[in-house]
Write a protein that holds these residues in place. Structure first.
Motif, PDB file in Angstrom:
ATOM      1  N   TYR A  43      -2.738  -9.133   8.423  1.00 54.62           N
ATOM      2  CA  TYR A  43      -2.248  -7.300   7.443  1.00 54.62           C
ATOM      3  C   TYR A  43      -0.461  -7.912   6.998  1.00 54.62           C
ATOM      4  CZ  TYR A  43      -0.450  -3.263   5.244  1.00 54.62           C
ATOM      5  OH  TYR A  43       0.076  -1.870   4.930  1.00 54.62           O
ATOM      6  N   SER A  66      -0.702   3.298   4.837  1.00 53.24           N
ATOM      7  CA  SER A  66      -1.646   2.152   5.690  1.00 53.24           C
ATOM      8  C   SER A  66      -1.890   2.903   8.039  1.00 53.24           C
ATOM      9  CB  SER A  66      -1.120   0.694   6.313  1.00 53.24           C
ATOM     10  OG  SER A  66      -1.495  -0.185   4.462  1.00 53.24           O
ATOM     11  N   GLU A 101      -6.658  -5.646   1.413  1.00 53.92           N
ATOM     12  CA  GLU A 101      -6.785  -4.492   2.011  1.00 53.92           C
ATOM     13  C   GLU A 101      -4.776  -4.150   1.818  1.00 53.92           C
ATOM     14  OE1 GLU A 101      -5.880  -5.680   6.270  1.00 53.92           O
ATOM     15  OE2 GLU A 101      -6.912  -6.034   4.666  1.00 53.92           O
ATOM     16  N   VAL A 102      -4.296  -5.159   1.689  1.00 56.07           N
ATOM     17  CA  VAL A 102      -2.878  -4.900   1.702  1.00 56.07           C
ATOM     18  C   VAL A 102      -2.315  -5.557   0.042  1.00 56.07           C
ATOM     19  CG1 VAL A 102      -1.767  -6.453   2.902  1.00 56.07           C
ATOM     20  CG2 VAL A 102       0.195  -4.773   2.327  1.00 56.07           C
ATOM     21  N   ALA A 159      -4.684   2.042   3.436  1.00 57.79           N
ATOM     22  CA  ALA A 159      -5.678   0.591   4.718  1.00 57.79           C
ATOM     23  C   ALA A 159      -5.869   1.272   5.504  1.00 57.79           C
ATOM     24  CB  ALA A 159      -4.677  -0.348   4.208  1.00 57.79           C
ATOM     25  N   ASN A 201       0.731  -1.640  -0.055  1.00 55.51           N
ATOM     26  CA  ASN A 201       0.378  -0.010   0.129  1.00 55.51           C
ATOM     27  C   ASN A 201       0.866   1.510  -0.158  1.00 55.51           C
ATOM     28  OD1 ASN A 201      -1.780  -2.163   1.572  1.00 55.51           O
ATOM     29  ND2 ASN A 201      -2.829  -1.051   0.711  1.00 55.51           N
TER      30      ASN A 201
END
Length: 384
Positions: free
Chosen positions: A248, A11, A146-147, A174, A8
């Motif tokens: 994550y 984050s 999200e990553v 994120a 990302n």
């Protein structure tokens, strides 16, 4: 060949991190959000934590909640049509893997309309433009969407899931806030946690693994090994925070090096039976770890140590591998995951179809041990 890591742009972590949505929206001069979520999160008012934040800060949004578990081509198509009429300029992906994956597909198609046929995104689609900017807010501790550069869509017509891998789909921001995950019921906590463990273990032993990805995966395994029981059985806040981080960190690794046979065999179960992805992974994981053991080198010893197995350094290699698999089995049992595929409705007469689908899955290419379609049939059969 050069090794590549894609992560990302930004984050945020820890309790209250969702407030940084306002920071990022203002900084990037976004004007209207297209919020992708699901009806359960709306009904349980989990989504309100983000929607209220937008309202309080007078930030415009439109909400798309027509997302189901194991999102379908139709879900994506509906999202694309609504986005086109929304005047939105960014997406907030709010939920577990299903809203995240739907948001990625919508964002990619809007930015690359030549891929409006959702099936054309399967595999490594040669898109030219980055997705509509996505701010990803997970509400489960498992998928790490999200990553990652991955998303999975279900083709209902053909009873299959397909994996899309595209660096252009990664969210720009994120927001990993454990408060957004606090209402997860016990079963979902267990399933998504085992999904994260599967990501970490498969990522650690995949053909593409290297030193940097190993660093991520071993840390994720350590966090999950010490935290999943407490998060599931005791609703321990610190354990939930650790699980939010663990999933994550696992995503940072596997997104860049791939997965393996567990995911290849889990995807058809979700498409054909609607089996929750984390449950499918958890049931398959120990058996496939045993299958892959001959191709794992010393890595199962490392996994066992990360999971807290005592005395593993003094064991011979076969004993260390057995101890590693046993530790995974015990964790799955402790958080009350079913042990057999037959426990979740999988039938022997469907094995040929399931095996054909798994053999064609893009994740199979990363498996450390060469695998035939007959191997896959035998593995499915052993769990029924």
């Amino acid at each position: 060949m050069a090794m590549r890591i894609i992560l990302n742009e930004t984050s945020y972590f820890s309790s209250g991190a969702i407030n940084e949505i306002v920071t990022e929206v203002k900084k990037r001069a976004f004007t209207k959000a297209f919020v992708v979520t699901d009806k359960i999160l709306i009904e349980k008012k989990v989504a309100d934590k983000v929607l209220d934040l937008l309202k309080e800060n007078e930030m415009e949004y439109v909400c798309f909640d027509d997302v189901q578990e194991n999102p379908t081509i139709e879900n994506v198509q509906n999202g694309v049509e609504l986005f086109k009429n929304s005047n939105a300029d960014y997406i907030i992906a709010l939920g577990g893997g299903s809203p995240m994956d739907t948001a990625k597909a919508v964002g990619i198609i809007i930015a690359n309309p030549e891929f409006e046929d959702v099936r054309s995104l399967e595999g490594f689609a040669p898109t030219k433009n980055p997705s509509v900017p996505i701010i990803a807010v997970p509400t489960t501790a498992g998928t790490a969407s999200e990553v990652t550069v991955n998303y999975v869509i279900t083709d209902v017509e053909r009873n299959r899931k397909f994996v899309c891998i595209d660096p252009h789909d990664i969210p720009v921001v994120a927001i990993v806030d454990p408060d957004m995950m606090s209402s997860m019921p016990k079963g979902l906590t267990a399933a998504t946690g085992m999904d994260a463990l599967t990501h970490a273990i498969e990522g650690y032993i995949t053909k593409g693994a290297w030193e940097m990805s190993d660093m991520f995966h071993i840390k994720a395994i350590e966090l999950i090994g010490r935290s999943l029981r407490g998060a599931t059985l005791e609703n321990c806040p610190k354990c939930r925070e650790d699980m939010a981080l663990a999933q994550y960190v696992a995503g940072m690794g596997f997104s860049n090096v791939g997965l393996g046979l567990v995911h290849a065999m889990a995807h058809p179960l979700g498409a054909f039976y609607g089996t929750p992805h984390g449950v499918a992974n958890a049931i398959l994981l120990p058996t496939i770890m045993e299958f892959n053991a001959p191709a794992s080198g010393e890595k199962y010893r490392d996994i066992a140590k990360a999971m807290g197995v005592a005395g593993v350094d003094e064991m011979d290699l076969d004993a260390a591998r057995t101890a590693c698999v046993d530790a995974v089995k015990q964790l799955s049992k402790d958080v009350q995951i079913p042990e057999k595929l037959s426990d979740v409705g999988v039938k022997a007469e469907d094995i040929d179809f399931l095996a054909d689908s798994a053999f064609a899955d893009v994740c199979l290419g990363g498996n450390p041990r060469e695998t035939s379609i007959d191997d896959i049939k035998e593995l499915y059969a052993s769990l029924i």
